[in-house]
Scaffold this active site. Structure first.
Site, short mmCIF file in Angstrom:
data_model
loop_
_atom_site.label_atom_id
_atom_site.label_comp_id
_atom_site.label_asym_id
_atom_site.label_seq_id
_atom_site.Cartn_x
_atom_site.Cartn_y
_atom_site.Cartn_z
N LYS A 125 52.27 28.36 -12.89
CA LYS A 125 51.68 29.65 -12.51
C LYS A 125 52.54 30.80 -13.06
O LYS A 125 53.48 30.57 -13.80
CB LYS A 125 51.50 29.73 -11.00
CG LYS A 125 50.75 28.51 -10.40
CD LYS A 125 49.25 28.50 -10.74
CE LYS A 125 48.56 27.17 -10.51
NZ LYS A 125 48.34 26.78 -9.14
C1 PLP Z 1 47.64 25.70 -8.28
C2 PLP Z 1 46.52 26.04 -7.40
C3 PLP Z 1 46.51 25.77 -6.03
C4 PLP Z 1 47.57 24.94 -5.36
O1 PLP Z 1 48.83 25.46 -5.58
P1 PLP Z 1 50.12 24.61 -5.15
O2 PLP Z 1 51.19 25.67 -5.02
O3 PLP Z 1 50.39 23.65 -6.26
O4 PLP Z 1 49.84 23.94 -3.88
C5 PLP Z 1 45.44 26.20 -5.27
N1 PLP Z 1 44.41 26.87 -5.83
C6 PLP Z 1 44.37 27.12 -7.15
C7 PLP Z 1 43.21 27.89 -7.70
C8 PLP Z 1 45.41 26.70 -7.98
O5 PLP Z 1 45.34 26.91 -9.29
#
Ligand code: PLP
EC number: 2.6.1.92
Length: 393
Positions: A190
């Site tokens: 991210k």
């Molecule tokens: C990555 C992601 C999540 C989950 O994130 P984590 O921190 O890995 O639990 C949830 N929703 C979306 C849209 C994502 O891209």
């Protein structure tokens, strides 16, 4: 051949120094770093409260619980998202349904949402919570969704896992001007990372207190929340069933350090997007459309192939990129395709024509701060150069 991933974290010496400082300090968890990170995020997005947890998945779960989601409730989200956007409702014993996407923004369609709400109202099956997902970092049209809430009375959780650093109208995503809660992810792919981690932001004190308790076993140390006066200053009470979803101080220190570079990182992603838009113009690809109400944080650069203008399909384009060491990806397989959801709900693919069309044509091209102009040229070459007799255009 150097491999190019679709996304990658950006770690600098200052990040490493921040983490080392915590390792040499008195607290590895439940020290000063988590509250400092929470304060910094709440100031950055201009919201009252920010509560750090160990992932966005946990954040979504606690967000649902704090809004009272439980058995018999219905939660709607976008089918073009990571499974966590839907799983959070199932964790709470609620049911999930999906709203088809808008073919331009790829986010939940406000028109489809409006129609589906009208129908649900007649059937007495209105959703308790709607979870719009800001795909690729571009905010949904939150004001329009918020308007519908006035008529249909649902709660709103923004899944902004992709979108920290992005703007909606003249506000930062996470300000919660048009939602109850916003959720961020700090997974390494991210925009900024804590290794693993997530955050809820909200302007509602009751929601904030509920999430504070639930992330740490349902325990409170606030006498006002207790059933009786404390026995002494050691006293705490577990007043509901919570979890251990805490972020630790090592993660928070990394997050604080990364947050300082957030605007710079988003700017770099915009430069990469601008260069892609330039070098890919003229190819039979649909490039990402920028909606006038949002400035994306550009977690993903999504292109759709135009099959009628190509001699190959998405699969061939995807495979030739992979064979050139470019680790492209597909975001996302519609959640209702997943066997778990098929078995549970038996959704009909034909109920989501835009999600189906999108899924059959989309590819995520690499985008991350260290991606170079040469890398981008190599990516374009891999798409256009003939392999033997096989030409795509
Ligand atoms: C990555 C992601 C999540 C989950 O994130 P984590 O921190 O890995 O639990 C949830 N929703 C979306 C849209 C994502 O891209």
């Amino acid at each position: 051949m150097k491999q190019i991933p679709y996304g990658r974290h950006s770690i600098e010496q200052s990040d490493i120094d921040s983490v080392l400082e915590v390792l040499n300090s008195d607290f590895l968890t439940q020290g000063p770093q988590v509250p400092a990170f929470e304060k910094a995020i709440s100031e950055y997005v201009s919201c009252e409260y920010a509560i750090a947890v160990n992932s966005a998945t946990s954040a979504l779960h606690l967000a649902c619980l704090s809004l009272g989601v439980g058995s018999g409730d219905i939660v709607w989200t976008s089918p073009i998202s990571f499974v966590a956007s839907a799983n959070c409702a199932i964790y709470c014993g609620a049911d999930v349904d999906f709203v088809d996407i808008d073919p331009l923004s790829y986010n939940m369609s406000v028109d489809r949402l409006s129609e589906k709400l009208e129908k649900a109202k007649k059937e007495n099956k209105l959703p308790k919570v709607i979870i719009p997902v800001h795909l690729a970092g571009q905010s949904c049209d939150m004001k329009a969704i918020f308007e519908l809430r006035k008529t249909f009375g649902f709660h709103i959780i923004e899944d902004a896992s992709h979108a920290i650093g992005g703007d909606y109208l003249d506000q930062k995503v996470g300000s919660c001007q048009y939602s109850d809660i916003t959720v961020f992810s700090f997974h390494p792919v991210k925009i900024i990372t804590t290794g693993e981690g997530g955050m809820c932001t909200t302007n509602n004190l009751e929601i904030a207190n509920s999430i504070y308790r639930l992330r740490s076993h349902g325990i409170t140390r606030n006498p006002k929340e207790m059933t009786e006066a404390p026995d002494g200053s050691w006293y705490y009470q577990q007043i509901e069933l919570g979890y251990n979803y805490r972020m630790n101080d090592i993660q928070a220190a990394l997050g604080l350090s990364q947050l300082k570079r957030l605007d710079q990182i988003v700017q770099k992603r915009h430069k990469i997007k601008n260069n892609y838009n330039k070098i890919l113009a003229g190819l039979p690809l649909i490039l990402p459309l920028e909606m006038d109400y949002a400035r994306s944080s550009l977690h993903l650069y999504l292109v759709q192939i135009k099959p009628k203008e190509m001699k190959a399909g998405r699969k061939e384009v995807f495979e030739r990129l992979r064979q050139s060491g470019i680790l492209v990806n597909v975001h996302y397989i519609p959640i209702y395709h997943q066997p778990y959801y098929q078995k549970k709900y038996n959704y009909r693919y034909s109920d989501f024509p835009e999600a189906e069309k999108y899924y059959s044509h989309v590819i995520s091209l690499p985008i991350y701060p260290e991606l170079t102009l040469e890398d981008q040229d190599r990516i374009k070459e891999a798409i256009v150069k003939p392999i033997g007799h096989q030409v795509i255009f």
